[in-house]
Write a protein that holds these residues in place. Structure first.
Motif, PDB file in Angstrom:
ATOM      1  N   LYS A  92       0.772  -1.171  -0.099  1.00 30.68           N
ATOM      2  CA  LYS A  92       0.158  -0.098   0.128  1.00 30.68           C
ATOM      3  C   LYS A  92       0.986   1.263   0.075  1.00 30.68           C
ATOM      4  O   LYS A  92       0.494   2.312  -0.235  1.00 30.68           O
ATOM      5  CB  LYS A  92      -0.984   0.122   1.166  1.00 30.68           C
ATOM      6  CG  LYS A  92      -0.500   0.154   2.457  1.00 30.68           C
ATOM      7  CD  LYS A  92      -1.466   0.346   3.589  1.00 30.68           C
ATOM      8  CE  LYS A  92      -2.523  -0.678   4.071  1.00 30.68           C
ATOM      9  NZ  LYS A  92      -2.966  -0.762   5.430  1.00 30.68           N
ATOM     10  N   ASP A  93       2.012   1.135   0.220  1.00 32.85           N
ATOM     11  CA  ASP A  93       3.069   2.354   0.222  1.00 32.85           C
ATOM     12  C   ASP A  93       4.009   2.147  -0.932  1.00 32.85           C
ATOM     13  O   ASP A  93       4.973   2.926  -0.908  1.00 32.85           O
ATOM     14  CB  ASP A  93       3.834   2.565   1.722  1.00 32.85           C
ATOM     15  CG  ASP A  93       2.992   2.542   2.687  1.00 32.85           C
ATOM     16  OD1 ASP A  93       2.026   3.427   2.663  1.00 32.85           O
ATOM     17  OD2 ASP A  93       3.169   1.879   3.921  1.00 32.85           O
ATOM     18  N   ALA A  94       3.726   1.450  -1.826  1.00 33.33           N
ATOM     19  CA  ALA A  94       4.128   1.375  -3.049  1.00 33.33           C
ATOM     20  C   ALA A  94       3.828   2.747  -4.031  1.00 33.33           C
ATOM     21  O   ALA A  94       2.769   2.886  -3.953  1.00 33.33           O
ATOM     22  CB  ALA A  94       4.181   0.184  -3.966  1.00 33.33           C
ATOM     23  N   MET A  95       4.622   2.971  -4.999  1.00 27.63           N
ATOM     24  CA  MET A  95       4.489   4.083  -6.026  1.00 27.63           C
ATOM     25  C   MET A  95       2.964   3.626  -6.552  1.00 27.63           C
ATOM     26  O   MET A  95       2.237   4.580  -6.799  1.00 27.63           O
ATOM     27  CB  MET A  95       5.394   4.355  -6.878  1.00 27.63           C
ATOM     28  CG  MET A  95       5.679   5.689  -7.385  1.00 27.63           C
ATOM     29  SD  MET A  95       5.338   6.733  -6.003  1.00 27.63           S
ATOM     30  CE  MET A  95       4.648   8.168  -7.017  1.00 27.63           C
ATOM     31  N   ASN A  97       0.447   2.634  -5.852  1.00 27.04           N
ATOM     32  CA  ASN A  97      -0.729   2.398  -5.098  1.00 27.04           C
ATOM     33  C   ASN A  97      -1.445   3.618  -5.204  1.00 27.04           C
ATOM     34  O   ASN A  97      -2.965   3.625  -5.393  1.00 27.04           O
ATOM     35  CB  ASN A  97      -0.087   2.774  -3.398  1.00 27.04           C
ATOM     36  CG  ASN A  97       0.312   3.840  -2.916  1.00 27.04           C
ATOM     37  OD1 ASN A  97       0.371   5.037  -3.885  1.00 27.04           O
ATOM     38  ND2 ASN A  97       1.159   4.156  -1.971  1.00 27.04           N
ATOM     39  N   SER A  99      -2.752   6.275  -4.348  1.00 27.50           N
ATOM     40  CA  SER A  99      -4.020   6.583  -3.415  1.00 27.50           C
ATOM     41  C   SER A  99      -5.143   5.479  -3.518  1.00 27.50           C
ATOM     42  O   SER A  99      -6.137   5.683  -3.762  1.00 27.50           O
ATOM     43  CB  SER A  99      -4.556   7.874  -3.898  1.00 27.50           C
ATOM     44  OG  SER A  99      -5.445   7.488  -5.004  1.00 27.50           O
ATOM     45  N   LEU A 100      -4.616   4.211  -3.233  1.00 26.26           N
ATOM     46  CA  LEU A 100      -5.528   3.231  -2.673  1.00 26.26           C
ATOM     47  C   LEU A 100      -6.463   3.843  -1.558  1.00 26.26           C
ATOM     48  O   LEU A 100      -6.064   4.524  -0.823  1.00 26.26           O
ATOM     49  CB  LEU A 100      -4.688   1.822  -2.286  1.00 26.26           C
ATOM     50  CG  LEU A 100      -4.229   1.123  -3.521  1.00 26.26           C
ATOM     51  CD1 LEU A 100      -3.134   0.050  -3.015  1.00 26.26           C
ATOM     52  CD2 LEU A 100      -5.039   0.654  -4.526  1.00 26.26           C
TER      53      LEU A 100
HETATM   54  C1  LIG Z   1       1.693   5.545  -1.656  1.00 25.01           C
HETATM   55  O1  LIG Z   1       3.083   5.479  -2.032  1.00 25.01           O
HETATM   56  C2  LIG Z   1       3.888   6.702  -1.896  1.00 25.01           C
HETATM   57  C3  LIG Z   1       5.409   6.524  -2.385  1.00 25.01           C
HETATM   58  O2  LIG Z   1       5.960   5.471  -1.850  1.00 25.01           O
HETATM   59  C4  LIG Z   1       3.827   7.006  -0.461  1.00 25.01           C
HETATM   60  O3  LIG Z   1       4.760   8.155   0.031  1.00 25.01           O
HETATM   61  C5  LIG Z   1       2.280   7.215  -0.100  1.00 25.01           C
HETATM   62  O4  LIG Z   1       2.230   7.620   1.425  1.00 25.01           O
HETATM   63  C6  LIG Z   1       1.471   5.975  -0.335  1.00 25.01           C
HETATM   64  N1  LIG Z   1       0.090   6.451  -0.367  1.00 25.01           N
HETATM   65  C7  LIG Z   1      -0.627   5.454   0.591  1.00 25.01           C
HETATM   66  C8  LIG Z   1      -2.218   5.885   0.431  1.00 25.01           C
HETATM   67  O5  LIG Z   1      -0.324   4.551   0.932  1.00 25.01           O
END
Ligand SMILES: *[C@@H]1O[C@H](CO)[C@@H](O)[C@H](O)[C@H]1NC(C)=O
Ligand code: HEM
Ligand SMILES: *[C@@H]1O[C@H](CO)[C@@H](O)[C@H](O)[C@H]1NC(C)=O
Ligand SMILES: *[C@@H]1O[C@H](CO)[C@@H](O)[C@H](O)[C@H]1NC(C)=O
Length: 327
Positions: A92-95, A97, A99-100
């Motif tokens: 969920k923190d990958a590029m 994502n 804004s999942l």
């Molecule tokens: C999506 O990924 C980015 C870059 O890795 C991160 O900074 C961001 O917080 C993430 N967004 C969510 C909604 O998890």
């Protein structure tokens, strides 16, 4: 133990073997997996999704997208829901994502299901059910969701990057990514129809407006009037504004996505790319004219997607909280 009772024990055990085998080592999913163990599970998920959609109809689209991202990375094992941990970035923190969303809906459904039947229903199944219910509540089709998925214990940002298609993907690349998941060009064409609902951030397509080949040009396949509208919604350099992917119809699951793609108004390069292959192009035209074919094929393809790499039987676990692996 008398020989009679040990013989009886043997008989009972022998009779149990197939039952145990089915319970612990079943291959694949089935409809109504929770019929006996949590008969209200599907109803609880549907009511939870319905209560969120009643407040804000746009929550359905993120739920559908969550299931897609879950299934394409490590199979449909709820890995998309896991939080990052110290020193380890989760999916969920990958590029990609980009804004999942919808995690709060899943967490609310999980809490309600846990209250009814603790430790029985997986987060991966809740995601699959919520995706189905969201689509139906946006006036789309419904389909039977096979259940029995179990939750994985690993979620990795780099795997999300490697397995999810890019919105700038061309048709050959998109087909290859789907093929790696056991999905066909037909599945690609019908599942892309998901973009009939939901929103996108400007950075998923702005290159098409301003710098398509790196020469300050526009994607020539984009209809000029639509490109002008998009440029006004997404000024150069704007990464954060959002637009409806199917303008004016973003909470209505219908065939207008295909009409738009046919007319050079697909938002992403990956949407426009469906016209660059005979199989996917023919389906775009067919779905434009037939909601019933689109709906039928969509349910079937969602069933295929929902089977990717599932953990069943004794593999994986039933997470207590969807964002955390069990201790
Ligand atoms: C999506 O990924 C980015 C870059 O890795 C991160 O900074 C961001 O917080 C993430 N967004 C969510 C909604 O998890
Ligand atoms: C074919 C390859 C695909 C690509 C390249 C792609 C890419 C994207 C991108 C970039 C977004 C916008 C995210 C954002 O900017 O916030 C998006 C949104 C969305 N996608 Fe896809 N997608 C694909 C296939 C699918 C599939 C197979 C599904 C579902 C089965 C799906 C469902 C959705 C939904 C519902 C949204 C809207 C989400 C929201 O409103 O928050 N997509 N997609
Ligand atoms: C998971 O991460 C989100 C966002 O950082 C946070 O709000 C939430 O409380 C976390 N969930 C758990 C169970 O730790
Ligand atoms: C357009 O793309 C090229 C090549 O990627 C890059 O060098 C250039 O800086 C971009 N121009 C703008 C205005 O972003």
């Amino acid at each position: 133990m008398t020989s009679k009772s040990s013989f009886l024990t043997f008989l009972v055990c022998a009779a149990l073997i197939p039952v145990l085998f089915e319970a612990t080592d079943a291959q694949g999913l089935r409809s109504g997996f929770y019929k006996k163990t949590c008969p209200k599970a599907e109803t609880i998920v549907r009511q939870t999704v319905a209560s969120f959609v009643a407040k804000d109809a746009t929550v359905a689209a993120p739920l559908l997208r969550l299931h897609f991202h879950d299934c394409f990375v490590r199979g449909c094992d709820g890995s998309v829901l896991l939080n990052s941990t110290k020193g380890h970035l989760a999916e969920k923190d990958a590029m990609p994502n980009l804004s999942l969303d919808g995690f709060d809906v899943i967490d609310t459904a999980k809490a309600a299901v846990e209250a009814a039947c603790p430790g029985v229903v997986s987060c991966a199944d809740i995601v699959a059910l919520a995706a189905r219910d969201g689509v139906a509540l946006n006036n789309g089709p419904s389909w039977q969701v096979e259940t029995g998925r179990r939750d994985g214990r690993v979620s990795s940002a780099s795997e999300a990057v490697a397995n999810l298609p890019s919105s700038f993907g061309e048709i050959a690349e998109l087909k290859a990514i789907f093929a790696r998941k056991g999905l066909s060009a037909e599945d690609l064409a019908v599942l892309s129809g998901s973009h009939t609902i939901g929103n996108a951030h400007c950075n998923a397509f702005s290159k098409r407006l301003y710098n398509f080949t790196g020469k300050g040009d526009r994607d020539p396949s984009l209809a000029p009037a639509y490109a002008r509208t998009l440029r006004s919604q997404c000024p150069r350099g704007d990464e954060t504004s959002i637009v409806e992917m199917d303008p004016g119809s973003a909470v209505s699951f219908d065939t207008s996505y295909y009409t738009r793609v046919s007319n050079g108004k697909g938002l992403f390069r990956s949407d426009a790319a469906l016209l660059h292959d005979k199989v996917t192009r023919d389906l775009v035209y067919q779905y434009t004219g037939s909601a019933s074919k689109f709906f039928r094929d969509f349910g079937v393809a969602m069933g295929k997607m929902g089977n990717i790499g599932v953990l069943t039987g004794a593999r994986g676990e039933i997470r207590r909280h969807c964002a955390l692996v069990n201790a």
